[in-house]
Every structure is written in structure tokens, then in C-alpha cells.
Scaffold this motif. Structure first.
Motif, PDB file in Angstrom:
ATOM      1  N   UNK A 285       3.393   4.879 -19.740  1.00  0.00           N
ATOM      2  CA  UNK A 285       2.538   3.739 -20.110  1.00  0.00           C
ATOM      3  C   UNK A 285       1.243   4.233 -20.750  1.00  0.00           C
ATOM      4  N   UNK A 286       0.669   5.270 -20.193  1.00  0.00           N
ATOM      5  CA  UNK A 286      -0.573   5.809 -20.744  1.00  0.00           C
ATOM      6  C   UNK A 286      -0.354   6.379 -22.145  1.00  0.00           C
ATOM      7  N   UNK A 287       0.770   7.048 -22.354  1.00  0.00           N
ATOM      8  CA  UNK A 287       1.074   7.582 -23.686  1.00  0.00           C
ATOM      9  C   UNK A 287       1.239   6.457 -24.701  1.00  0.00           C
ATOM     10  N   UNK A 288       1.950   5.404 -24.311  1.00  0.00           N
ATOM     11  CA  UNK A 288       2.145   4.260 -25.206  1.00  0.00           C
ATOM     12  C   UNK A 288       0.803   3.592 -25.530  1.00  0.00           C
TER      13      UNK A 288
ATOM     14  N   UNK B 175      17.757  -1.675 -13.784  1.00  0.00           N
ATOM     15  CA  UNK B 175      17.452  -2.361 -15.048  1.00  0.00           C
ATOM     16  C   UNK B 175      16.079  -1.964 -15.565  1.00  0.00           C
ATOM     17  N   UNK B 176      15.106  -1.869 -14.670  1.00  0.00           N
ATOM     18  CA  UNK B 176      13.746  -1.500 -15.078  1.00  0.00           C
ATOM     19  C   UNK B 176      13.714  -0.084 -15.653  1.00  0.00           C
ATOM     20  N   UNK B 177      14.411   0.842 -15.012  1.00  0.00           N
ATOM     21  CA  UNK B 177      14.432   2.232 -15.489  1.00  0.00           C
ATOM     22  C   UNK B 177      15.149   2.309 -16.838  1.00  0.00           C
ATOM     23  N   UNK B 178      16.256   1.606 -16.980  1.00  0.00           N
ATOM     24  CA  UNK B 178      16.981   1.615 -18.257  1.00  0.00           C
ATOM     25  C   UNK B 178      16.103   1.029 -19.363  1.00  0.00           C
ATOM     26  N   UNK B 179      15.398  -0.052 -19.070  1.00  0.00           N
ATOM     27  CA  UNK B 179      14.499  -0.649 -20.072  1.00  0.00           C
ATOM     28  C   UNK B 179      13.384   0.329 -20.440  1.00  0.00           C
TER      29      UNK B 179
ATOM     30  N   UNK C  14       3.922  -1.065 -25.207  1.00  0.00           N
ATOM     31  CA  UNK C  14       3.101  -1.022 -23.992  1.00  0.00           C
ATOM     32  C   UNK C  14       3.239  -2.326 -23.215  1.00  0.00           C
ATOM     33  N   UNK C  15       3.165  -3.436 -23.923  1.00  0.00           N
ATOM     34  CA  UNK C  15       3.290  -4.756 -23.289  1.00  0.00           C
ATOM     35  C   UNK C  15       4.673  -4.939 -22.684  1.00  0.00           C
ATOM     36  N   UNK C  16       5.704  -4.519 -23.395  1.00  0.00           N
ATOM     37  CA  UNK C  16       7.070  -4.650 -22.882  1.00  0.00           C
ATOM     38  C   UNK C  16       7.314  -3.773 -21.659  1.00  0.00           C
ATOM     39  N   UNK C  17       6.679  -2.617 -21.610  1.00  0.00           N
ATOM     40  CA  UNK C  17       6.888  -1.692 -20.489  1.00  0.00           C
ATOM     41  C   UNK C  17       6.206  -2.165 -19.215  1.00  0.00           C
TER      42      UNK C  17
END
Length: 179
Positions: free
Chosen positions: A65-68, A117-121, A160-163
Motif C-alpha cells: 500500500x505504501x509503495x502504491x 479473495x483479499x490476497x488474490x485481489x 491504492x484505493x482498490x487495495x
């Protein structure tokens, strides 16, 4: 209290049949304890391992998230700033390492289907981020500048928003296991 226990032992000695029953009950209790203690220890160990695993996934996710977010912030209307960001070996390496860490999360070990699902996304989002970086590299190679710097910034902002909801779900699961 000690006096009651001594009287109880004295009473057992004077009733030989009762001593056998007390020994039998004591053996059953000892057997139950011998069985239950390892089961309880294994259960706690498994729970702690799941908690640490989810905390690790949450930490990897936070780094992603920080990288994005950093890419979204640095890539904007100034093409020179965007080019400098994309060409930064340290920045790209950090993003690449975070993407590899996300990709390396063993999905088959994730304890809940919602978290799978969260990890795959999250894996998909980081893959899209790598594609954005690669496209930016190609653009710089072709044009010697980052013409679409602002578009890349918006793309990273979208990633970033999607993650965010997926990372929140992973963090929430890690916190719930720690309770």
C-alpha cells in the motif's frame, strides 16, 4: 485445610476398598490431564501461528500500500519528477520486492475464504502496478521523458484505493485472532 486432608487420608486407610476407588479415579483424572494438556498446547500453538501468518500478510500488504501510495504521490503533472521517480532504482526495487512478497503469499495457507479473495485481489493489484511501472519505463526509453506522468499517477491512485478494503480486511482478521 491441611487437617481436613489428613483426616481424609486417614479415613481412606481404614477403608481398604475405598483406597482402590480413589486410586482409580486419580488415574482417570491423570490420564485426562495427560491427554488434554497437549491438545490445548497444540491448539494455542496453531492459533498463534495463524495470527503471526496474518500479521505477516498485513505487514506485506501495508508495504505494498505504501509503495502504491508513494507512486501515486510522485507521479503527477510534473513529467521530470515522474521520470526521476520511475528511474529511481531504490523506489523501483522497493516496489518490485513488495510485489514479489505479495506474490509469494501462499494462498492455500490463508485461513478464511474471504481472506483468500483479499490476497488474490492484492496480488492482482500489485501485478497491475508492476505493469504501470514497466509501461512508464518504456515511455521514458522511447520519449526520454514521462509524457503521461499524471495518467500514471492517477492509475497508481486508483490501485491504492482498490487495495485499501482488502488490506483492511486482512488487518481486521489479524486483530480478531489476537483477541
Amino acid at each position: 485445610m491441611a487437617c481436613i486432608f489428613i483426616r481424609f487420608l486417614d479415613w481412606i486407610e481404614h477403608h481398604p476398598g475405598t483406597a482402590g476407588w480413589v486410586q482409580g479415579i486419580g488415574a482417570i483424572i491423570a490420564l485426562a490431564v495427560a491427554i488434554m494438556v497437549p491438545i490445548r498446547i497444540a491448539s494455542r500453538t496453531e492459533r498463534l501461528a495463524r495470527q503471526r501468518f496474518l500479521e505477516t500478510i498485513a505487514a506485506i500488504g501495508a508495504e505494498a500500500q505504501e509503495c502504491l501510495a508513494n507512486a501515486a504521490k510522485e507521479l503527477g503533472p510534473d513529467p521530470d519528477q515522474g521520470r526521476t521517480h520511475v528511474r529511481s532504482v531504490a523506489v523501483f526495487n522497493r516496489f518490485r520486492v513488495a510485489a514479489a512478497a505479495v506474490e509469494g503469499i501462499p494462498v492455500h495457507m490463508v485461513p478464511h475464504h474471504n481472506l483468500v479473495r483479499a490476497v488474490i485481489a492484492l496480488k492482482q493489484i500489485m501485478s497491475e502496478g508492476m505493469m504501470q511501472y514497466e509501461a512508464a519505463f518504456r515511455e521514458i526509453d522511447e520519449h526520454q521523458t514521462l509524457v503521461q506522468s499524471e495518467a500514471y499517477g492517477m492509475a497508481f491512485s486508483d490501485l491504492t484505493t482498490r487495495a485499501h478494503p482488502y488490506l483492511s480486511e486482512i488487518e481486521r482478521a489479524a486483530v480478531e485472532l489476537s483477541k
